[in-house]
Design an enzyme around this catalytic site. Structure first.
Site, PDB file in Angstrom:
ATOM      1  CE  LYS B  78       4.281  -2.960   1.721  1.00  0.00           C
ATOM      2  NZ  LYS B  78       3.728  -1.650   2.140  1.00  0.00           N
ATOM      3  CB  SER B 157       4.877   0.889  -0.717  1.00  0.00           C
ATOM      4  OG  SER B 157       4.335   0.568   0.547  1.00  0.00           O
ATOM      5  CB  SER B 181       1.895   2.208   1.575  1.00  0.00           C
ATOM      6  OG  SER B 181       2.904   3.034   1.052  1.00  0.00           O
TER       7      SER B 181
END
Lengths: 500, 491
Positions: B78, B157, B181
């Site tokens: 990420k 997210s 997330s």
């Protein structure tokens, strides 16, 4: 507690000044409050900056427990409440010298609570008024970086070496009533910090600076509106700033004006203050607990270690010098005013007691007198400080021991000391090499005396005729002939016998 | 031979160790898949060389008998984790082009364990969002499509992570979870993800959103893979003051879907009026599966649940407003210096240009709730409610070992579908936020498909530090759900 009677005489009557100080003291540690970066003064710009100090993305603060320890020890030294549970808060504002966009400080739960400092307004006066100034709190916080506006025509440069350095903010109660009291408080605080070793107190390097809160009022009436003069960096400037600011406020009030609560700046060149920012333009710092840090919880073992590591503090030391060593109040005050002086004196005492096989109390007076007159005088003359004195405490003790045991006279000691200052040699070696040893050889002295009396027959007659003042002349002549090395006591005795 | 990109982390690890294939073959296959799937916009930066270098090292380590726990496994990272020398943007214009000189603790641990990096995965800007539409680098498009062929969100997210896993563009990925997330994107894409106990994984080197809530975690397609990855990611880090100084359990070895003697709590407040019927039905199935695994199911109460979302949307923006103050144009990242501008103008121009709407919205909310006169009413009050929510959970865990809830209130929604009203978007977090506020370990696993053929997830929430209990209950669900559906390749 003696109330100060300092008053400003205005056109409409007397005004009393109310003063509180917020002192920022840089904690003496190798590394910063929340990063491993070094803290040495005067390094090249931006050479002591960690990723944390530069607030790079994803960087996190970790408390440096040595900074916490020093603040706790400082709190203990002013008999303050130590909070075993405290917390760090963020003070949010934007400025180019503040990389995180917030300063990590302690607003809601400071590390150290209420304490106090006793100040002596005039240390040279044994009857000087003493006053206890309250300390509201001590908290620890990060310093900001430094902006340099003189490096480029249109840009400012940023030096982050100081960014993240640990500060103690020591907040007094508004207990001071005159520039002199504020000066005495600041000096005493500086002395305590240096004793504890938590701050070097170098005000000219910015290690200690004060925000000065001043208001004026009619004696006995309610507190007036205060102003805060920021970052004043010497005792003298603090006193000047107060004097100027108090008089300015009196002028404003007497002209029918109002004091605006504001932040002011001190200009050392003019000795005056000027407005920087009014309350209306004050920041909203949006303080909140720093979520990167857990509350700081101190256990008993940690506090015990802090307490055990505290040195004897100036107040206790002064009392001991007076009561146990028998020193005068003035001498005790001078010798305890700086940690370095007391350390030097105590080493001199300890070496002296060893060399003379006496108690420290027995050698204290002579040691104090020599240190304060001879050594201080000499250091002053050659422009040196105690910490780089060419003569060590052990060497001083040896010199004093030679006087005490009659090896040399006080007069010769002064000569020997001069040579010690120049060469760094030991007193005994100098006395030996230069042949300065005092003689107690009665035979040699008697021989000299007979010659002097024989050469000065007329004066002997006059002496015997009642002009006793001439005794001093014979002593002088004898000492001169013996190049000052004769034991004066023996000279006296033998002369009296010979002239009888 | 099966397609290498269909393999799980465990299968790759074991296959490389057993010589079934080389790590280089695996990395190459994934590199090809990643380059072939740019239409999904899952990766912001592709790092095929990093993956190949780690693979070659793994192959050499196999030859010399020095294989590490993740040797031969390529991962997606990420783009909130700082990776040395590789752009770390937090999907923002502010940090576009920013290449850190440091490696985050978590990514560093993964590389030390032998893993390689396929690239930096897209996300909501600064991890703020539930749909991955706030990325400066464009929305991630889910490999799943709506019944009408509409493009869907992969969640947020960690939407790049979930999309990449679902599309077989990596076997495992990192995520971060502040209010859901990791779990919500996993639920939307038929993948699995775990947020461990707050403090298990170091936050050092992770671009901060809300420090008291942010927690790195694992994402993969199976529960076992999550256990493997989390073991490599977790551990005490002296550089993070909130890191837990505890040993990392051997979660993989202790995996067991046998729940005999365990109690599962069903929080009644998670079944509001109007709960999507498909979600409610799936939840009931989950209850049956856990019973089947030997667990006793009890109803519990979490009375302050209804305040969780409001509490979260005070605390998280408050912390964010302060955490994001460092992006000021002075030292790194974007600097917008208009002609003749002063410092304040530079701040304003830089931050106006560098932050997207959602980030600005949260900075404004956060600044507001911390302001003089509002602080007590909002921030202080939210802190008190947060404590009550934590106490709710602690009371519930006196009656049960884990909680079972839906992960999200619906299946994935179409891109653009929720953009008109930010509050609608925030409701996606309703089931995930409470565990975040309480710092509890929580995981989402695929439970089945909606009538429209879209994945739905179930959430397990555990006691502090009981990742094992969470993983085991999730495994029991996984074993019974038999989720094998995958998105048809259209990209």
């Amino acid at each position: 507690m003696t109330e100060s009677t300092y008053r400003i005489q205005g056109a409409t009557g007397e005004w009393e000044v109310v003063i509180g100080l917020e002192v920022h003291a840089q904690i003496t540690t190798e590394s910063k409050l929340f990063s491993g970066a070094a803290t040495a003064f005067g390094a090249e710009p931006n050479t002591q900056v960690s990723l944390i100090d530069a607030a790079m993305p994803g960087m996190l603060p970790v408390p440096n427990m040595e900074c916490i320890r020093q603040a706790v020890r400082t709190g203990m030294a002013i008999e303050a409440q130590i909070n075993k549970w405290s917390r760090f808060d963020r003070k949010n504002y934007f400025y180019a010298d503040l990389p995180q966009g917030y300063q990590i400080s302690q607003l809601y739960h400071p590390l150290v609570g209420e304490g106090q400092i006793e100040v002596i307004l005039d240390e040279k006066d044994p009857n000087s008024p003493r006053k206890t100034i309250g300390v509201e709190r001590i908290h620890v916080e990060q310093d900001a970086g430094k902006l340099m506006h003189d490096q480029h025509p249109t840009m400012s440069y940023v030096d982050l070496n100081r960014s993240g350095v640990a500060l103690m903010e020591i907040v007094s109660r508004p207990d001071m009533r005159s520039p002199a009291e504020a000066g005495a408080y600041l000096s005493k605080l500086r002395t305590i910090l240096r004793y504890v070793g938590s701050c070097d107190g170098n005000m000219d390097q910015g290690s200690m600076r004060a925000d000065v809160n001043v208001s004026v009022r009619r004696p006995g009436e309610e507190l007036g509106t205060r102003t805060e003069t920021k970052n004043v960096n010497s005792v003298r400037f603090v006193m000047q700033a107060i004097e100027h600011e108090a008089n300015r406020q009196v002028d404003v009030l007497e002209a029918g004006g109002k004091i605006v609560q504001e932040t002011r700046l001190f200009d050392p060149d003019s000795g005056s203050t000027r407005s920087m920012r009014s309350k209306e333009n004050a920041h909203d710092y949006r303080y909140f607990p720093d979520p990167d840090l857990l509350p700081l919880e101190l256990d008993d073992a940690f506090l015990e270690e802090c307490r055990a590591s505290l040195p004897e503090l100036p107040g206790a030391k002064l009392k001991r010098y007076e009561e146990e060593l028998g020193l005068s109040a003035y001498n005790a005050a001078v010798l305890t005013a700086e940690a370095e002086t007391a350390r030097w004196f105590e080493e001199l005492l300890s070496e002296g007691a060893k060399a003379q096989k006496k108690s420290e109390a027995d050698v204290a007076k002579a040691s104090a007198n020599w240190l304060m007159s001879e050594l201080f005088g000499a250091l002053n003359r050659i422009g040196r400080h105690l910490d780089d004195s060419p003569v060590t405490p052990a060497q001083g003790a040896e010199l004093l021991a030679l006087v005490a045991d009659g090896t040399i006279s006080g007069t010769i000691a002064k000569q020997v000391f001069e040579i010690m200052l120049e060469t760094g040699d030991a007193a005994g070696k100098i006395v030996e090499e230069k042949g300065l040893k005092q003689t107690s050889d009665t035979g040699a002295i008697e021989a000299v005396i007979s010659k002097i009396l024989a050469d000065n027959g007329d004066k002997v007659e006059q002496y015997k005729g009642g002009k006793e003042a001439l005794f001093g002349f014979f002593v002088g002549q004898t000492m001169k002939a013996m190049q000052g090395k004769a034991n004066p006591q023996i000279v006296n005795e033998l002369l009296k016998k010979a002239l009888a | 031979m099966t397609n290498l990109t269909d393999l799980t982390v465990a299968e790759i690890r074991d296959g490389v160790a057993g010589g079934d294939f080389s790590a280089r073959e695996v990395a190459s296959a994934f590199n090809v898949a990643v380059a072939d799937a740019r239409a999904l916009n899952a990766y912001i930066v592709e790092t095929p060389d990093h993956a190949l270098a780690a693979a070659d090292q793994a192959d050499a380590d196999r030859a010399s008998g020095t294989l590490k726990p993740l040797s031969g496994v390529p991962l997606g990272m990420k783009d909130l984790f700082a990776t040395q020398g590789v752009q770390t943007s937090a999907a923002s214009k502010m940090l576009e082009g920013f290449k850190p000189e440091y490696e985050s603790t978590v990514s560093g641990k993964l590389w030390d364990a032998g893993a390689g990096m396929l690239g930096k995965l897209n996300l909501d800007q600064f991890a703020m969002g539930s749909s991955n539409e706030s990325s400066y680098f464009g929305s991630v498009i889910s490999p799943w499509k709506g019944a009408d062929g509409a493009q869907l969100t992969p969640g947020g997210s960690s939407g790049g992570s979930s999309a990449a896993l679902a599309a077989r563009l990596c076997p495992g990925a990192t995520g971060t979870d502040t209010g859901g997330s990791i779990r919500q994107p996993a639920a939307y894409t038929g993948t699995a993800g775990i947020k461990p106990t707050y403090g298990r994984c170091s936050r050092w080197g992770v671009v901060a959103f809300a420090s008291s809530l942010d927690q790195p975690g694992a994402m993969a397609r199976t529960v076992k893979d999550n256990a493997i990855l989390l073991e490599a990611m977790a551990g005490f880090d002296a550089k993070d003051a909130t890191s837990l100084d505890l040993p990392v359990p051997n979660w993989e070895a202790a995996l067991s879907g046998d729940l005999k003697g365990k109690k599962v709590g069903i929080p009644k407040e998670y079944r509001p009026d109007g709960l999507n019927t498909e979600i409610a039905a799936l939840w009931d199935k989950g209850v049956a599966w856990l019973k089947d695994a030997g667990a006793e199911v009890v109803e519990v109460s979490l009375p302050h649940t209804k305040y969780a979302l409001a509490t979260y949307y005070i605390i998280a923006p408050a912390e964010a407003s302060s955490n994001l103050a460092r992006y000021d144009g002075v030292r790194y990242g974007l600097r917008n210096l208009p002609d003749g501008a002063g410092l304040q103008d530079m701040y304003a121009a830089t931050r106006a240009e560098g932050f997207g709407d959602e980030v600005k919205r949260r900075i404004l909310i956060g600044t507001y709730v911390l302001s003089a006169g509002f602080y007590d009413a909002y921030y202080t009050q939210a802190g008190k409610v947060r404590t009550l929510i934590q106490q709710d959970f602690m009371k519930a865990f006196e009656q049960c070992d884990v909680l079972l809830t839906p992960t999200a209130p619906s299946a994935a929604f179409p891109l653009g579908g929720n953009n008109a009203d930010p509050l609608e978007m925030y409701l996606n977090d309703v089931f995930t936020v409470p565990a975040s506020l309480a710092g509890l370990p929580a995981m989402s696993v695929p439970g089945g498909l909606s009538a429209d053929g879209l994945p739905l997830g179930l959430q397990i929430i555990g006691r502090p530090l009981d990742e094992q209990g969470v993983l085991n209950a999730a495994l029991a669900l996984e074993e019974r759900a038999g989720f094998t559906a995958r998105a048809e390749k259209w990209w």
